[in-house]
Design an enzyme around this catalytic site. Structure first.
Site, PDB file in Angstrom:
ATOM      1  N   ALA A   1      42.587  40.245  39.066  1.00  0.00           N
ATOM      2  CA  ALA A   1      41.681  39.953  37.947  1.00  0.00           C
ATOM      3  C   ALA A   1      42.417  39.923  36.608  1.00  0.00           C
ATOM      4  O   ALA A   1      41.797  39.748  35.566  1.00  0.00           O
ATOM      5  CB  ALA A   1      40.550  40.986  37.911  1.00  0.00           C
TER       6      ALA A   1
ATOM      7  N   ARG B   1      49.489  43.914  36.327  1.00  0.00           N
ATOM      8  CA  ARG B   1      49.660  43.998  34.866  1.00  0.00           C
ATOM      9  C   ARG B   1      48.539  44.825  34.247  1.00  0.00           C
ATOM     10  O   ARG B   1      47.490  44.312  33.865  1.00  0.00           O
ATOM     11  CB  ARG B   1      49.736  42.585  34.272  1.00  0.00           C
TER      12      ARG B   1
ATOM     13  N   ASP C   1      50.514  46.983  43.360  1.00  0.00           N
ATOM     14  CA  ASP C   1      51.080  45.782  43.968  1.00  0.00           C
ATOM     15  C   ASP C   1      50.457  45.649  45.352  1.00  0.00           C
ATOM     16  O   ASP C   1      50.641  46.525  46.216  1.00  0.00           O
ATOM     17  CB  ASP C   1      52.609  45.919  44.069  1.00  0.00           C
TER      18      ASP C   1
ATOM     19  N   SER D   1      42.120  27.980  49.904  1.00  0.00           N
ATOM     20  CA  SER D   1      42.649  26.841  49.136  1.00  0.00           C
ATOM     21  C   SER D   1      42.471  25.566  49.943  1.00  0.00           C
ATOM     22  O   SER D   1      42.365  25.608  51.180  1.00  0.00           O
ATOM     23  CB  SER D   1      44.138  27.047  48.867  1.00  0.00           C
TER      24      SER D   1
ATOM     25  N   TYR E   1      53.340  28.152  51.671  1.00  0.00           N
ATOM     26  CA  TYR E   1      52.085  28.414  50.945  1.00  0.00           C
ATOM     27  C   TYR E   1      50.900  27.905  51.780  1.00  0.00           C
ATOM     28  O   TYR E   1      49.903  28.620  51.954  1.00  0.00           O
ATOM     29  CB  TYR E   1      52.093  27.754  49.561  1.00  0.00           C
TER      30      TYR E   1
ATOM     31  N   PRO F   1      39.532  26.294  46.729  1.00  0.00           N
ATOM     32  CA  PRO F   1      39.651  25.346  45.617  1.00  0.00           C
ATOM     33  C   PRO F   1      40.791  24.351  45.779  1.00  0.00           C
ATOM     34  O   PRO F   1      41.800  24.638  46.434  1.00  0.00           O
ATOM     35  CB  PRO F   1      39.947  26.249  44.401  1.00  0.00           C
ATOM     36  N   GLY F   2      40.620  23.209  45.127  1.00  0.00           N
ATOM     37  CA  GLY F   2      41.732  22.270  44.913  1.00  0.00           C
ATOM     38  C   GLY F   2      42.430  22.653  43.622  1.00  0.00           C
ATOM     39  O   GLY F   2      42.619  23.845  43.344  1.00  0.00           O
TER      40      GLY F   2
ATOM     41  N   VAL G   1      43.185  23.872  40.218  1.00  0.00           N
ATOM     42  CA  VAL G   1      42.558  24.678  39.156  1.00  0.00           C
ATOM     43  C   VAL G   1      43.653  25.025  38.148  1.00  0.00           C
ATOM     44  O   VAL G   1      44.695  25.575  38.532  1.00  0.00           O
ATOM     45  CB  VAL G   1      41.996  26.016  39.693  1.00  0.00           C
TER      46      VAL G   1
HETATM   47  P1  NDP Z   1      47.020  33.194  38.573  1.00  0.00           P
HETATM   48  O1  NDP Z   1      48.502  33.188  38.702  1.00  0.00           O
HETATM   49  O2  NDP Z   1      46.421  32.782  37.286  1.00  0.00           O
HETATM   50  O3  NDP Z   1      46.449  34.631  38.997  1.00  0.00           O
HETATM   51  C1  NDP Z   1      46.915  35.282  40.152  1.00  0.00           C
HETATM   52  C2  NDP Z   1      46.390  36.704  40.201  1.00  0.00           C
HETATM   53  O4  NDP Z   1      46.877  37.321  41.405  1.00  0.00           O
HETATM   54  C3  NDP Z   1      46.879  37.547  39.041  1.00  0.00           C
HETATM   55  O5  NDP Z   1      45.836  38.364  38.569  1.00  0.00           O
HETATM   56  C4  NDP Z   1      47.973  38.388  39.632  1.00  0.00           C
HETATM   57  O6  NDP Z   1      48.043  39.665  39.002  1.00  0.00           O
HETATM   58  C5  NDP Z   1      47.474  38.573  41.081  1.00  0.00           C
HETATM   59  N1  NDP Z   1      48.584  38.899  41.956  1.00  0.00           N
HETATM   60  C6  NDP Z   1      49.615  38.090  42.336  1.00  0.00           C
HETATM   61  N2  NDP Z   1      50.510  38.779  43.061  1.00  0.00           N
HETATM   62  C7  NDP Z   1      50.049  40.064  43.128  1.00  0.00           C
HETATM   63  C8  NDP Z   1      50.549  41.251  43.710  1.00  0.00           C
HETATM   64  N3  NDP Z   1      51.711  41.281  44.380  1.00  0.00           N
HETATM   65  N4  NDP Z   1      49.828  42.384  43.586  1.00  0.00           N
HETATM   66  C9  NDP Z   1      48.659  42.377  42.920  1.00  0.00           C
HETATM   67  N5  NDP Z   1      48.129  41.292  42.340  1.00  0.00           N
HETATM   68  C10 NDP Z   1      48.825  40.142  42.436  1.00  0.00           C
HETATM   69  O7  NDP Z   1      46.510  32.218  39.747  1.00  0.00           O
HETATM   70  P2  NDP Z   1      45.016  31.774  40.178  1.00  0.00           P
HETATM   71  O8  NDP Z   1      44.004  32.496  39.419  1.00  0.00           O
HETATM   72  O9  NDP Z   1      44.990  30.302  40.186  1.00  0.00           O
HETATM   73  O10 NDP Z   1      45.037  32.245  41.703  1.00  0.00           O
HETATM   74  C11 NDP Z   1      44.063  33.094  42.283  1.00  0.00           C
HETATM   75  C12 NDP Z   1      43.886  32.732  43.748  1.00  0.00           C
HETATM   76  O11 NDP Z   1      43.391  31.401  43.851  1.00  0.00           O
HETATM   77  C13 NDP Z   1      45.180  32.765  44.566  1.00  0.00           C
HETATM   78  O12 NDP Z   1      44.904  33.333  45.827  1.00  0.00           O
HETATM   79  C14 NDP Z   1      45.549  31.286  44.709  1.00  0.00           C
HETATM   80  O13 NDP Z   1      46.300  31.037  45.866  1.00  0.00           O
HETATM   81  C15 NDP Z   1      44.159  30.683  44.800  1.00  0.00           C
HETATM   82  N6  NDP Z   1      44.075  29.263  44.496  1.00  0.00           N
HETATM   83  C16 NDP Z   1      44.485  28.782  43.281  1.00  0.00           C
HETATM   84  C17 NDP Z   1      44.393  27.424  43.018  1.00  0.00           C
HETATM   85  C18 NDP Z   1      44.878  26.810  41.751  1.00  0.00           C
HETATM   86  O14 NDP Z   1      45.060  25.580  41.716  1.00  0.00           O
HETATM   87  N7  NDP Z   1      45.054  27.569  40.683  1.00  0.00           N
HETATM   88  C19 NDP Z   1      43.804  26.500  44.011  1.00  0.00           C
HETATM   89  C20 NDP Z   1      43.453  27.123  45.257  1.00  0.00           C
HETATM   90  C21 NDP Z   1      43.556  28.455  45.466  1.00  0.00           C
HETATM   91  P3  NDP Z   1      49.392  40.392  38.502  1.00  0.00           P
HETATM   92  O15 NDP Z   1      50.417  39.330  38.288  1.00  0.00           O
HETATM   93  O16 NDP Z   1      48.966  41.121  37.275  1.00  0.00           O
HETATM   94  O17 NDP Z   1      49.711  41.309  39.627  1.00  0.00           O
HETATM   95  C1  8X3 Z   2      46.453  25.719  45.126  1.00  0.00           C
HETATM   96  C2  8X3 Z   2      46.134  24.279  45.199  1.00  0.00           C
HETATM   97  O1  8X3 Z   2      46.978  22.000  45.926  1.00  0.00           O
HETATM   98  O2  8X3 Z   2      48.499  23.397  44.657  1.00  0.00           O
HETATM   99  O3  8X3 Z   2      46.087  26.395  46.286  1.00  0.00           O
HETATM  100  O4  8X3 Z   2      48.004  23.914  46.951  1.00  0.00           O
HETATM  101  S1  8X3 Z   2      47.461  23.365  45.708  1.00  0.00           S
END
Ligand code: NDP
Ligand code: 8X3
Length: 253
Positions: A10, A35, A60, A140, A153, A183-184, A186
């Site tokens: 979050a 963070r 983590d 995803s 991935y 999602p696609g 984002v």
């Molecule tokens: P962001 O990088 O904006 O956010 C990712 C979040 O995951 C951060 O809050 C980060 O927190 C947390 N995170 C990552 N690694 C860890 C870890 N080791 N421990 C704890 N927390 C972790 O990406 P999105 O918001 O886009 O991604 C969220 C989800 O959506 C993911 O599962 C991603 O695969 C999925 N998704 C995203 C898409 C896109 O196009 N953006 C499309 C499809 C799916 P912190 O770094 O503070 O630990």
């Molecule tokens: C994130 C979307 O298309 O980069 O899951 O894999 S994509």
């Protein structure tokens, strides 16, 4: 009494948007990420702007002991988790398998699959004991299709797709719902993380199209978790209008 939602990841992007929307819709929250300062800032904002109570858990998700300790540390009233949103995840690198960076692979497998499993293992017995709950996995489009250089991935998100279906069967006797939102494109910090901090390259991904924004996915999460008791949304694949599949994306000239 407010329902309680735990949202992993979050501190940024989709997870942060889900936290904001749920706080505005009468959920108390447990927000997680590494963070801590970002989680604290989000807690202050939400507690100022809404009536939601917010607890931050900084860990983590790849470290199973940290995950279990964090859940164990929750005050009793916060242990009654109604909704678990398994959102924390990442792509690290984009490249063909024969040149793959094994550290990147391990980071994705450890976060997207094993981290999701640790948190689910820690929270699902609580839901079973409480005889209610809803698990929402953020998958995803990469869990539905594969694309060039997306190998590991895509594999992790295919695992999320499979685990969502398997968990729904395991949770069936307990009336616990399990849903996936896939999602696609984002626009979040996702591509910056994927390209190891290269913001210019990340910008190119969303250039000349209107991508989804994090709040579009938050809207879907709220919809899924507010259906009547007898309704379980199994799966939602959501793309921008400019995207028809993982690789069919229309860009403006
Ligand atoms: P962001 O990088 O904006 O956010 C990712 C979040 O995951 C951060 O809050 C980060 O927190 C947390 N995170 C990552 N690694 C860890 C870890 N080791 N421990 C704890 N927390 C972790 O990406 P999105 O918001 O886009 O991604 C969220 C989800 O959506 C993911 O599962 C991603 O695969 C999925 N998704 C995203 C898409 C896109 O196009 N953006 C499309 C499809 C799916 P912190 O770094 O503070 O630990
Ligand atoms: C994130 C979307 O298309 O980069 O899951 O894999 S994509």
């Amino acid at each position: 009494m407010n329902k309680i939602a735990l949202i992993s990841g979050a501190s940024a992007g989709i997870g942060c948007a889900i936290a904001e929307l749920l706080a505005n819709n009468n959920f108390d929250l447990i927000i997680t990420g590494r963070r801590n300062e970002r989680l604290d800032a989000l807690k202050s904002k939400l507690e100022k702007e809404t009536k939601s109570k917010v607890i931050c858990l900084s860990f983590d998700i790849r470290n199973k002991q940290e995950v279990f300790n964090a859940i164990e540390s929750l005050p009793q009233e916060f242990k009654k988790i109604d909704v678990l949103v398994n959102n924390a995840g990442l792509a690290s690198g984009l490249g063909v398998i024969q040149d793959g960076d094994i550290e990147d692979w391990e980071k994705m497998i450890d976060t997207n699959i094993k981290g999701l499993l640790y948190l689910t293992r820690a929270v699902s017995p609580i839901m079973i004991e409480n005889k209610k709950g809803h698990i929402v996995n953020i998958g995803s489009i990469a869990g539905k299709e594969v694309y060039a250089s997306g190998n590991v991935y895509c594999a992790t998100k295919h695992a999320v797709d499979a685990l969502t279906k398997a968990m729904r069967i395991d949770m069936l006797p307990y009336g616990i719902k399990v849903s996936q939102i896939a999602p696609g494109l984002v626009e979040t910090e996702f591509s910056i993380v994927r390209f190891h901090g290269d913001e210019k390259r990340a910008c190119e991904v969303y250039k000349n199209l209107t991508p989804l924004c994090a709040s579009d996915i938050a809207d879907a999460v709220l919809y899924v978790i507010t259906r009547p008791e007898h309704v379980c949304i199994n799966d939602m694949l959501i793309t921008p209008t400019a995207q028809a599949s993982a690789t069919n994306v229309i860009k403006n000239k």
